[in-house]
Design an enzyme around this catalytic site. Structure first.
Site, PDB file in Angstrom:
ATOM      1  N   PRO A   1      40.000  45.237  37.212  1.00 35.26           N
ATOM      2  CG  PRO A   1      38.818  45.925  35.304  1.00 35.26           C
ATOM      3  CD  PRO A   1      39.950  46.308  36.202  1.00 35.26           C
TER       4      PRO A   1
ATOM      5  CD  GLU B   1      38.499  51.798  27.397  1.00 32.02           C
ATOM      6  OE1 GLU B   1      38.298  50.587  27.239  1.00 32.02           O
ATOM      7  OE2 GLU B   1      37.634  52.596  27.807  1.00 32.02           O
TER       8      GLU B   1
ATOM      9  NE  ARG C   1      30.446  44.044  58.770  1.00 31.52           N
ATOM     10  CZ  ARG C   1      30.685  42.795  59.163  1.00 31.52           C
ATOM     11  NH1 ARG C   1      31.761  42.151  58.747  1.00 31.52           N
ATOM     12  NH2 ARG C   1      29.855  42.178  59.968  1.00 31.52           N
TER      13      ARG C   1
ATOM     14  CG  ASP D   1      28.514  38.608  59.871  1.00 30.67           C
ATOM     15  OD1 ASP D   1      29.122  38.276  58.858  1.00 30.67           O
ATOM     16  OD2 ASP D   1      28.865  39.515  60.644  1.00 30.67           O
TER      17      ASP D   1
HETATM   18  C1  9D3 Z   1      37.488  47.928  27.354  1.00 36.70           C
HETATM   19  C2  9D3 Z   1      37.799  48.079  28.778  1.00 36.70           C
HETATM   20  N1  9D3 Z   1      37.721  46.925  29.621  1.00 36.70           N
HETATM   21  C3  9D3 Z   1      37.737  45.593  29.133  1.00 36.70           C
HETATM   22  C4  9D3 Z   1      36.540  44.856  29.697  1.00 36.70           C
HETATM   23  C5  9D3 Z   1      38.761  47.114  30.581  1.00 36.70           C
HETATM   24  C6  9D3 Z   1      38.261  47.865  31.737  1.00 36.70           C
HETATM   25  C7  9D3 Z   1      39.039  48.840  32.302  1.00 36.70           C
HETATM   26  C8  9D3 Z   1      38.594  49.538  33.415  1.00 36.70           C
HETATM   27  C9  9D3 Z   1      37.029  47.602  32.306  1.00 36.70           C
HETATM   28  C10 9D3 Z   1      36.573  48.308  33.424  1.00 36.70           C
HETATM   29  C11 9D3 Z   1      37.363  49.275  33.950  1.00 36.70           C
HETATM   30  C12 9D3 Z   1      36.907  49.985  35.160  1.00 36.70           C
HETATM   31  N2  9D3 Z   1      36.772  49.039  36.294  1.00 36.70           N
HETATM   32  C13 9D3 Z   1      37.622  49.040  37.298  1.00 36.70           C
HETATM   33  O1  9D3 Z   1      38.513  49.844  37.343  1.00 36.70           O
HETATM   34  C14 9D3 Z   1      37.472  48.037  38.335  1.00 36.70           C
HETATM   35  C15 9D3 Z   1      36.575  46.927  38.484  1.00 36.70           C
HETATM   36  C16 9D3 Z   1      35.507  46.456  37.663  1.00 36.70           C
HETATM   37  O2  9D3 Z   1      35.164  46.975  36.588  1.00 36.70           O
HETATM   38  N3  9D3 Z   1      34.831  45.336  38.090  1.00 36.70           N
HETATM   39  C17 9D3 Z   1      35.120  44.694  39.251  1.00 36.70           C
HETATM   40  N4  9D3 Z   1      36.108  45.109  40.032  1.00 36.70           N
HETATM   41  C18 9D3 Z   1      36.816  46.208  39.643  1.00 36.70           C
HETATM   42  S1  9D3 Z   1      38.090  46.855  40.506  1.00 36.70           S
HETATM   43  C19 9D3 Z   1      38.336  48.067  39.411  1.00 36.70           C
END
Ligand code: 9D3
Length: 250
Positions: free
Chosen positions: A90, A117, A155, A170
């Site tokens: 994230p 987490e 793709r 596209d």
């Molecule tokens: C309390 C945990 N989070 C704070 C908001 C941290 C967290 C860790 C791991 C939140 C989500 C995740 C799992 N998500 C991913 O591994 C992830 C992800 C996403 O959640 N949204 C957009 N792209 C991605 S790429 C990997």
């Protein structure tokens, strides 16, 4: 292209990899996917790959060692410098079409799907070369993001889509949203196909589609217009909408 996927949930990928264009790309040998269960590299007897965070706090943290061992198994020493090792996270750079095009030029990718987490910071510091997010919403792990990236990249691989223009023509590649499309019947529950599309006048059809795409982009994604090449005719058309409905164009 070869893609290694490191995950604790390899079964999540089976439907995706065995469907439609991704399946065909694999059958044609244009895409080779290697699913690696991170647990295979756990050294404790319960095959755990997570542990409590140093310093305390909620949740579990994915350990560094299983990920290091897995990547070291996949990449011979000479390949580590050339192959992107991408952590789905994230906190990563937000994925877009330009990144898809860049990744499609690689011969080999390693995608690491995080869970829990978070991931031990030493994975970022010493293993990962790039972190990618697919957008600002919270998922439960990196598996769906990894599938999104593989889908967008596959793709673009040579020969995967029939015509070579298919991928280029596209909307995102052109920078505009798509124009409205219709197929038979001409009349459906009282909703008619726009007359111009039945006219056979190809110049008028081209202009109508361009204007629909411009107007739709202006309404829904005005941010995209800043990066599109606009002809003098396009500009006149957008200025006309602006006059009628307010300012949104550069
Ligand atoms: C309390 C945990 N989070 C704070 C908001 C941290 C967290 C860790 C791991 C939140 C989500 C995740 C799992 N998500 C991913 O591994 C992830 C992800 C996403 O959640 N949204 C957009 N792209 C991605 S790429 C990997």
């Amino acid at each position: 292209m070869r893609v290694d996927i490191l995950t604790i949930f390899p079964e999540m990928f089976t439907g995706f990899l065995n469907t439609s264009i991704i399946k065909r790309a694999r059958e044609q040998g244009r895409l080779e996917v290697n699913l690696v269960n991170i647990r295979a590299y756990a050294r404790n007897k319960h095959r755990n790959v997570d542990d409590y965070p140093f310093g305390g706090g909620p949740g579990m943290v994915m350990q560094a060692e299983p990920l290091f061992l897995a990547v070291e198994d996949l990449l011979p020493a000479g390949e580590t410098a050339r192959t992107p090792v991408i952590l789905m996270s994230p906190q990563g750079e937000v994925f877009n079409q330009e990144m898809a095009e860049e990744l499609a030029r690689e011969e080999h990718l390693v995608l690491i799907c995080g869970h829990y987490e978070g991931v031990d910071e030493r994975v970022r510091l010493a293993l990962v070369t790039r972190e990618i997010s697919i957008g600002d919403y919270v998922l439960t792990g990196g598996e769906l993001p990894a599938m999104v990236i593989i889908d967008a990249v596959t793709r673009l691989l040579p020969g995967v889509l029939g015509a070579p223009e298919g991928a280029r023509e596209d909307s995102f590649a052109m920078g505009l949203l798509e124009y409205p499309q219709y197929t038979r019947p001409r009349s459906f529950r009282g909703l008619e196909v726009p007359e111009v599309l039945l006219s056979g006048n190809h110049e008028q059809i081209r202009r109508w589609r361009r204007q629909q795409a411009l107007e739709r982009t202006w309404r829904r994604r005005p941010d995209l217009l800043a990066r599109v090449e606009l002809s003098p005719e396009d500009r006149r058309f957008l200025e006309e909408i602006n006059r009628r409905e307010g300012e949104k164009t550069p």
